[in-house]
Design an enzyme around this catalytic site. Structure first.
Site, PDB file in Angstrom:
ATOM      1  NE  ARG A  63      -3.829  -2.326   0.160  1.00  0.00           N
ATOM      2  CZ  ARG A  63      -4.387  -2.943  -0.877  1.00  0.00           C
ATOM      3  NH1 ARG A  63      -3.966  -2.722  -2.109  1.00  0.00           N
ATOM      4  NH2 ARG A  63      -5.388  -3.785  -0.696  1.00  0.00           N
ATOM      5  CG  ASN A  93      -2.716  -2.992  -6.735  1.00  0.00           C
ATOM      6  OD1 ASN A  93      -1.702  -3.306  -6.116  1.00  0.00           O
ATOM      7  ND2 ASN A  93      -3.930  -3.332  -6.343  1.00  0.00           N
ATOM      8  CG  HIS A 175      -5.864 -10.257 -11.452  1.00  0.00           C
ATOM      9  ND1 HIS A 175      -5.964 -10.005 -10.106  1.00  0.00           N
ATOM     10  CD2 HIS A 175      -7.127 -10.518 -11.858  1.00  0.00           C
ATOM     11  CE1 HIS A 175      -7.224 -10.120  -9.718  1.00  0.00           C
ATOM     12  NE2 HIS A 175      -7.961 -10.421 -10.765  1.00  0.00           N
ATOM     13  CG  ASP A 303      -4.019 -11.221  -3.748  1.00  0.00           C
ATOM     14  OD1 ASP A 303      -3.460 -10.107  -3.758  1.00  0.00           O
ATOM     15  OD2 ASP A 303      -5.096 -11.439  -4.331  1.00  0.00           O
TER      16      ASP A 303
END
Ligand code: NCD
Ligand code: ZN
Length: 449
Positions: A63, A93, A175, A303
């Site tokens: 994050r 991401n 993914h 994950d």
């Protein structure tokens, strides 16, 4: 004199388990002996315990940058280390996503001196950053989202996928959920009563979207003879396809949550279990275990996708997909060993040697002379009940809350330094929360490429 001597443990090698001593000096394994007689600065008695290669979690979302209120490198890596994870590979991401050389450099700067565990950073592919992919180095792979998940990273154009595969310098981590298929189902269920079902996420993101994407990406990889890694395979159908295409260059990952939970688990956990790809049926869970047994699955990765409980406690649309897992990945697999589902040396392949091989991580993943001394001491007899309150992840919860697992790491060693010791003694007599005994930070991994 050696720095550290791990005395009389059951050493978990790739081909089996043998009792002996592991000698560490200068951060590396310097000798493995049946009975080492010389002195060492520190001696740790490993009697009745297992000496296991440090876990490399090849799929986490720490994050940073952008959503540090969910996790950061210090909290995420503390969670990792407390659970026996000594290295992790972090996804791109972020906010903003890591899709340029400049962003990658900035992320490296943000991680510097923060993480207790070793780390590497995947690079994100978009429809127009192939030039950037050609400028970067020392990454474990290129992450391709074929369908939308948390964040807005996605590759929609086939010709771009072809360019990425034809470049071939890095493994492509897919993914694999087809966006075209996901859109089709989202439209079909718009305004439907099914939206109030507890398992709606599994209904609206069905296995056929995963199968379509896996088929597509494996055909492309074959065309270019390129390396492709299927992240979080979750269905029997995907496994069937992967099994057909399997070569050294086609690798496959599953997550602990897809190995444990099924679509009946929503009853208790509700949208906390909303994750991409979704939790599947019991038949799918069984197919994943069979694929672990027959070698179709190469690795297990968490994950780890932390979101706050306050965010997860929302109605379907607003609830973010993703669940934490970096600190429970090893105990969940050890519990499976105690339940007779697989052997401990197979766990070492899935969690340590496999990730090192697939992503070309230098000097890690196994217990061998010359390898880095990233090690976990395991007590297979300790039983502990997991609780949200004990979690070190910043998001402060786990879907395993309330469950009792048997088989726990009791000590984590990174680069020859004892980082973490659990409160639990052998036999689970005083199992409790552990403590960090070193504040040393780790660094970025080196990748063969
Ligand atoms: C991940 C996240 O929250 O970052 N969520 C998830 O459900 N797995 C995104 C992802 O990798 O799909
Ligand atoms: Zn992910």
């Amino acid at each position: 004199m050696a720095d550290l001597l791990l005395k009389k443990g059951k050493i978990v090698f790739m081909d089996g388990i043998r009792e002996g001593d592991v000698v560490v000096n200068g951060g590396k394994i310097v000798e493995i002996a049946a009975d080492y007689r010389e002195e060492a600065t520190r001696v740790i008695d490993c009697q009745d315990k297992f000496i296991f290669p440090g876990v490399i979690d090849a799929h986490v979302h720490m994050r940073v940058p952008g959503t540090e209120y969910k996790e950061d490198f210090a909290t995420g890596s503390m969670a990792a280390v407390s659970g026996g994870v000594t290295s992790f590979l972090d996804m791109p991401n972020n906010v903003p996503p890591i899709i340029s050389k400049k962003m990658l450099t900035e992320k490296r700067g943000l991680a510097d001196g923060q993480s207790f565990a070793n780390y590497g950073f995947f690079f994100g592919a978009t429809d127009d950053n192939v030039d950037e992919i050609k400028r970067i180095s020392n990454v474990p792979g290129i992450k391709v989202y074929m369908g939308q998940s948390t964040g807005n990273l996605i590759v929609r154009k086939d010709e771009v996928l072809e360019q990425i595969f034809s470049y071939g310098k890095f493994p492509v981590v897919a993914h694999a959920e087809s966006q075209e298929c996901l859109t089709r189902f989202a439209e079909e269920y718009a305004g439907s009563d099914a939206r109030s079902r507890a398992d709606f996420h599994s209904v609206v993101r069905p296995s056929e979207c995963a199968r379509e994407a896996v088929k597509h990406v494996l055909h492309l990889a074959k065309k270019y003879d390129a390396r492709v890694h299927i992240a979080h395979a979750s269905t029997a159908e995907e496994i069937d396809v992967i099994r057909k295409f399997k070569t050294d260059k086609v690798t496959c990952e599953v997550t602990p949550h897809h190995l444990v939970f099924d679509d009946t688990s929503y009853e208790k956990l509700g949208l906390k279990l909303k994750v991409n790809p979704p939790i599947r049926t019991r038949a799918d869970v069984e197919a994943l275990w069979a694929a672990i047994t027959d070698g179709t699955v190469d690795i297990v990765a968490s994950d780890h996708a932390p979101h706050l409980l306050s965010e997860k406690d929302a109605e379907y649309e607003a609830c973010p997909a993703g669940i934490p897992g970096v600190e429970t990945i090893l105990p969940v697999m050890l519990d499976a060993v105690n339940k007779g589902l697989l052997n401990l040396d197979r766990v070492a392949q899935l969690l340590s040697a496999g990730p090192a091989r697939i992503f070309g991580i230098k000097g890690k993943g196994r217990i061998e002379v010359g390898y880095d001394a990233d090690l976990v001491i395991i007590d297979m007899d300790v039983e502990k009940k997991i609780s949200n309150a004990q979690m070190l992840t910043k998001c402060a919860w786990t879907p395993w809350d309330g469950m009792t697992l048997k088989g726990w790491p009791v000590m984590t060693i990174i680069g020859g330094e004892v980082m973490y010791e659990s409160g639990g003694g052998a036999g689970g007599a005083s199992a409790g929360v552990g403590k960090f005994v070193s504040s040393r930070r780790a660094g970025e991994l080196d990748f063969l490429q």
